[in-house]
Design a protein around this motif. Sequence first.
Motif, short mmCIF file in Angstrom:
data_model
loop_
_atom_site.label_atom_id
_atom_site.label_comp_id
_atom_site.label_asym_id
_atom_site.label_seq_id
_atom_site.Cartn_x
_atom_site.Cartn_y
_atom_site.Cartn_z
N PHE A 64 0.66 -37.26 51.27
CA PHE A 64 1.45 -37.81 49.98
C PHE A 64 1.00 -37.45 48.88
N LEU A 65 1.78 -37.13 47.87
CA LEU A 65 1.62 -36.49 46.58
C LEU A 65 0.53 -37.59 45.76
N GLY A 66 0.56 -38.75 46.19
CA GLY A 66 -0.44 -39.69 45.41
C GLY A 66 -0.17 -41.09 45.76
N ARG A 67 -1.37 -41.73 45.26
CA ARG A 67 -1.35 -43.42 45.34
C ARG A 67 -1.97 -43.89 44.13
N PRO A 68 -1.52 -45.18 43.78
CA PRO A 68 -2.05 -45.69 42.67
C PRO A 68 -3.67 -46.40 42.97
N TRP A 69 -4.62 -45.93 42.14
CA TRP A 69 -5.81 -46.46 42.50
C TRP A 69 -6.19 -47.41 41.35
N HIS A 70 -6.47 -48.77 41.71
CA HIS A 70 -6.99 -49.38 40.70
C HIS A 70 -8.58 -49.90 41.19
N SER B 173 -12.11 -51.62 41.10
CA SER B 173 -12.21 -52.84 41.18
C SER B 173 -10.97 -53.98 41.15
N GLN B 174 -10.01 -53.52 41.45
CA GLN B 174 -8.81 -54.10 41.56
C GLN B 174 -8.37 -54.46 40.07
N ASP B 175 -8.64 -53.49 39.13
CA ASP B 175 -8.10 -53.55 37.82
C ASP B 175 -6.74 -53.52 37.73
N PRO B 176 -6.02 -54.61 36.99
CA PRO B 176 -4.56 -54.62 36.95
C PRO B 176 -4.09 -53.69 35.95
N ASN B 177 -4.85 -53.33 35.01
CA ASN B 177 -4.33 -52.49 33.82
C ASN B 177 -4.57 -50.84 34.04
N ALA B 178 -4.99 -50.66 35.50
CA ALA B 178 -4.93 -49.17 35.78
C ALA B 178 -3.80 -48.87 36.57
N ILE B 179 -2.90 -48.59 35.52
CA ILE B 179 -1.45 -48.20 36.05
C ILE B 179 -1.23 -46.65 36.14
N GLY B 180 -1.70 -46.14 37.35
CA GLY B 180 -1.79 -44.78 37.28
C GLY B 180 -0.54 -43.86 37.03
N GLN B 181 -0.73 -42.78 36.56
CA GLN B 181 0.23 -41.85 36.00
C GLN B 181 0.17 -40.16 36.76
N PRO C 212 1.63 -51.32 45.12
CA PRO C 212 2.93 -50.72 45.47
C PRO C 212 2.88 -49.56 44.60
N TRP C 213 3.31 -48.46 45.06
CA TRP C 213 3.44 -47.20 44.29
C TRP C 213 4.65 -47.11 43.46
N GLU C 214 5.71 -48.03 43.59
CA GLU C 214 6.83 -48.21 42.78
C GLU C 214 6.26 -48.71 41.29
#
Length: 350
Positions: free
Chosen positions: A260-266, A268-276, A300-302
């Motif tokens: 996969f090209l990537g996945r969103p890491w949060h 400590s389950q940080d909701p403000n980590a909206i990976g780009q 979700p990656w979306e």
Amino acid sequence: MRRRTFLGMSSGLGIVATGMVPDPVRAGGPRPDLIVAADGSGDHGTVQAAVDAAPAARTEPFVIGVRPGTHLGQVIVPKTKPLLEFRGLGRRPEDVVIADDRANGTLKPDGTPWGTSGSASVTIDGAGFRAVNLTFANLFDEAAHPEITNRQAVAVLTRADRLVFDRVRFLGNQDTLYVNSSAAGVVARVYLRDSYVEGDVDFIFGRATAVFQRCRIHSLDRGSTPNGYVTAPSTDITNPYGLLFDRCRFTADAPAGTVFLGRPWHPSQDPNAIGQTVIRESWIGTHIPDLAWSDFGTWPWEDARFREFHNFGPGALVSENRPQLTAEQAAVATIEAYLTGADGWRPQRC
């Protein structure tokens, strides 16, 4: 099975991999202020000793030249040592290797694990750091340590701003290159040019603003499915700029359709980590499937900021599973936009 790079071989890596040749102008520059040589012929025998000897709080660059060879031992560039440069004095990045061999689950002398950040072969907290013409590696051998299950093994951890890596190789497996910042919401910019990064799981990750220009990004074969994830950004929601890959090559030892090209890491389950992660005008190999992005646990990656633009090669598809930048969005998703900032930093022009 997984392939590990032999440090003494070019294996089509580094400069060769990007189609570049050594640039005598960029390879030159000021005479080193200190020389590191493992055989005792320089000013210091280890890289860390040279860092320790460098003056603190400088306002001009201080160059540490590193002679060819493999230089073992953890290296930490503290916040008090800005504007350091590590310059490999060999002909190629392969000639100078700075490496260590600990993983997240490797135990310290006190019996506690190092953790992911503590596993880093090189940690950079000094702003304005530059590395040229060398290799950073984490040599942790997963097969030799089946008792260690937390196998994140970082080659380089960055937490400072205005960092440059020019013709540098980063070697590892899981979590090879950790581009981070000093705290959530703090912007830290990193520029990588004509460089090479290899690994398998989340091997380019973190919340920094990092630009990869003309780099080769190489996925190793883990011998499993999925074979891995190239990126795991944790960009803070307040930061419009995360990971940008511009005119890069995404290659692999892994079979077709398994990475996969990537996945969103949060963290400590940080909701403000909206990976780009943005990949533009880059060549992508067959190891990347149509569904190029993956969920990370319940995230979700979306919902992440994953986009492509004008990529090409057998793994570069345009479909509903591969969100694309519009022309208007691409016009502002540029190296200059990511790096310049309020201070006008333009390392790509040097």
